[in-house]
Design an enzyme around this catalytic site. Structure first.
Site, PDB file in Angstrom:
ATOM      1  N   ARG A 125     101.151 -64.989 -49.406  1.00 59.11           N
ATOM      2  CA  ARG A 125     101.213 -65.418 -48.016  1.00 59.11           C
ATOM      3  C   ARG A 125     101.341 -66.936 -48.029  1.00 59.11           C
ATOM      4  NH1 ARG A 125      96.495 -63.046 -44.189  1.00 59.11           N
ATOM      5  NH2 ARG A 125      95.489 -64.805 -45.234  1.00 59.11           N
ATOM      6  N   LYS A 183      87.912 -69.454 -36.932  1.00 58.36           N
ATOM      7  CA  LYS A 183      89.275 -69.295 -36.415  1.00 58.36           C
ATOM      8  C   LYS A 183      89.281 -68.220 -35.326  1.00 58.36           C
ATOM      9  CE  LYS A 183      90.458 -66.087 -40.124  1.00 58.36           C
ATOM     10  NZ  LYS A 183      91.084 -65.978 -41.449  1.00 58.36           N
ATOM     11  N   MET A 194      92.404 -48.051 -17.945  1.00 58.55           N
ATOM     12  CA  MET A 194      92.424 -49.517 -17.891  1.00 58.55           C
ATOM     13  C   MET A 194      91.039 -50.104 -17.615  1.00 58.55           C
ATOM     14  SD  MET A 194      94.516 -52.070 -15.357  1.00 58.55           S
ATOM     15  CE  MET A 194      96.153 -51.632 -15.912  1.00 58.55           C
ATOM     16  N   TYR A 249      92.966 -39.030 -17.421  1.00 64.25           N
ATOM     17  CA  TYR A 249      94.418 -38.889 -17.589  1.00 64.25           C
ATOM     18  C   TYR A 249      94.745 -37.946 -18.743  1.00 64.25           C
ATOM     19  CZ  TYR A 249      95.098 -42.984 -14.573  1.00 64.25           C
ATOM     20  OH  TYR A 249      95.118 -43.850 -13.529  1.00 64.25           O
TER      21      TYR A 249
END
Ligand SMILES: *Cc1c(COP(=O)(O)O)cnc(C)c1O
Length: 369
Positions: free
Chosen positions: A130, A35, A305, A257
């Site tokens: 679930r 999956k 990033m 940063y």
């Protein structure tokens, strides 16, 4: 030259890890759980290493089609079953086995026209809350299915919530055994944690099919209690890149940063072409382990990033172009388990694998890829 980041899928490690799972449940068949695009590895990339499985289990019908298109003729199981009635047509056409966990799915099967009857896995909610029928409703669901000409085989299944933790599986196992007592059909209960921790000594946990996912992908199901070395598992996904710059910091200088890292003494820092837009977790703090030329060092400064910065103190020979292993298999046999990086980021190996960003090119080391 493309940006030097890359994910590498290790076929031999997938096959080895599958053998580890099989050895923990030697008399059971093994579903390879693929999956979420094979836990982020890519179904096509993972497939060569997983062909030793007895079947493939997944959620998405498009992924099931992909596995059939790769040439797999054996069992395929839809772990959430069908989502709407017309999904049953694909099940008939591709011979997909499917989980049945609520009444509407039985209604849909009852009106489905098929030449070949289906094999279904009837799911019991043994306490996870679930998916699945309650113990009180389970036998009625079984009776309904067994009366349908569209169904020729009913297997019995449940899923554990605490196989890796202190609560364990006994309470759910007892519910499963009571609810399924006397019913015919194959049984399937165990995920990775249950397979590695509990199945070895308990035939009832092994059942007929085990369902190991994360362990096959080289992450320990009970980290940090046990690491992959303890279980004999190997990383199946390596995320690697290179240094694209080197900076020398003076004592007191900061990097990145927010200036979250400050050098206490002069030091060299490497800039790696990998950031959160590649799937490297932004929450990794100073000190998160990383390999440079196979040598273990640490992240310094905030993840941005497209870049991270790493301490080069333990690797004085490192320079622009040096190989950086964010997780997985490094050069000369060095290993950085994904579990260690995940823990530093406050998450689990599953999430890191699945979050590998689409911009990262993925290749496998299988012959021909
Ligand atoms: C994902 C899944 C598994 C595999 O779980 P792991 O913890 O990755 O071993 C097994 N069974 C079901 C029903 C699942 O959804």
């Amino acid at each position: 030259m493309p940006r030097p980041i890359q994910a590498l899928i290790h076929s031999a490690a997938l096959a080895d890890n599958l053998r580890v799972a099989r050895a923990a449940a030697p008399d059971a068949k093994v579903w390879a759980i693929v999956k979420a695009n094979a836990y982020g590895h890519g179904i096509e990339r993972a497939y060569p290493g997983l062909q030793g499985a007895d079947g493939f289990a997944l959620l998405d019908l498009a992924e099931a089609e992909k596995v059939r298109a790769l040439g797999w003729r054996g069992p395929i199981l839809l772990l959430e079953g069908v989502f709407e009635p017309r999904d049953l047509e694909l099940c008939s056409r591709l011979n997909l086995w499917h989980v049945v966990h609520h009444d509407a799915q039985i209604d849909w099967i009852a009106t489905h026209k098929t030449t070949w009857p289906h094999r279904v896995f009837l799911k019991l909610n043994s306490g996870m809350n679930r998916l699945g029928f309650t113990p009180a409703a389970f036998r009625h669901a079984w009776m309904r299915l067994s009366g349908l000409t569209q169904v020729d085989d009913i297997s019995l299944m449940t899923h554990f919530a605490d196989a890796d933790g202190p609560r364990g599986i006994e309470h759910q196992l007892a519910v499963f055994e009571a609810a399924t007592e006397g019913l015919p059909g194959e049984r399937s209960l165990a995920n990775s944690a249950a397979t590695l921790i509990h199945a070895r000594t308990r035939a009832a946990v092994r059942g007929d099919w085990v369902r190991p996912g994360i362990a096959v992908y080289g992450s320990s199901p009970d980290f940090p209690h046990h690491d992959i070395a303890h279980w004999g598992l190997h990383p199946t996904m390596t995320l690697r890149s290179r240094l694209i710059a080197v900076q020398t910091l003076e004592a007191g200088a900061t990097v990145g940063y927010g200036s979250v890292f400050r050098a206490e003494a002069p030091m060299r820092v490497g800039v790696v072409a990998c950031g959160y837009a590649d799937g490297y977790p932004r929450h990794c703090p100073n000190g998160t382990p990383v390999l440079v030329d196979g040598v273990r060092t640490r992240l310094v400064g905030r993840v941005s990033m497209d870049m991270i910065t790493v301490d080069l103190t333990p690797v004085p020979t490192a320079a622009v172009g040096s190989e950086v292993t964010l997780w997985g298999q490094g050069p000369s046999g060095a290993v950085l388990p994904i579990d260690e990086v995940a823990r530093a980021a406050g998450t689990i190996g599953y999430e890191l694998m699945c979050a590998l960003a689409p911009r990262v090119p993925v290749t496998s080391d299988a012959p021909g890829d």
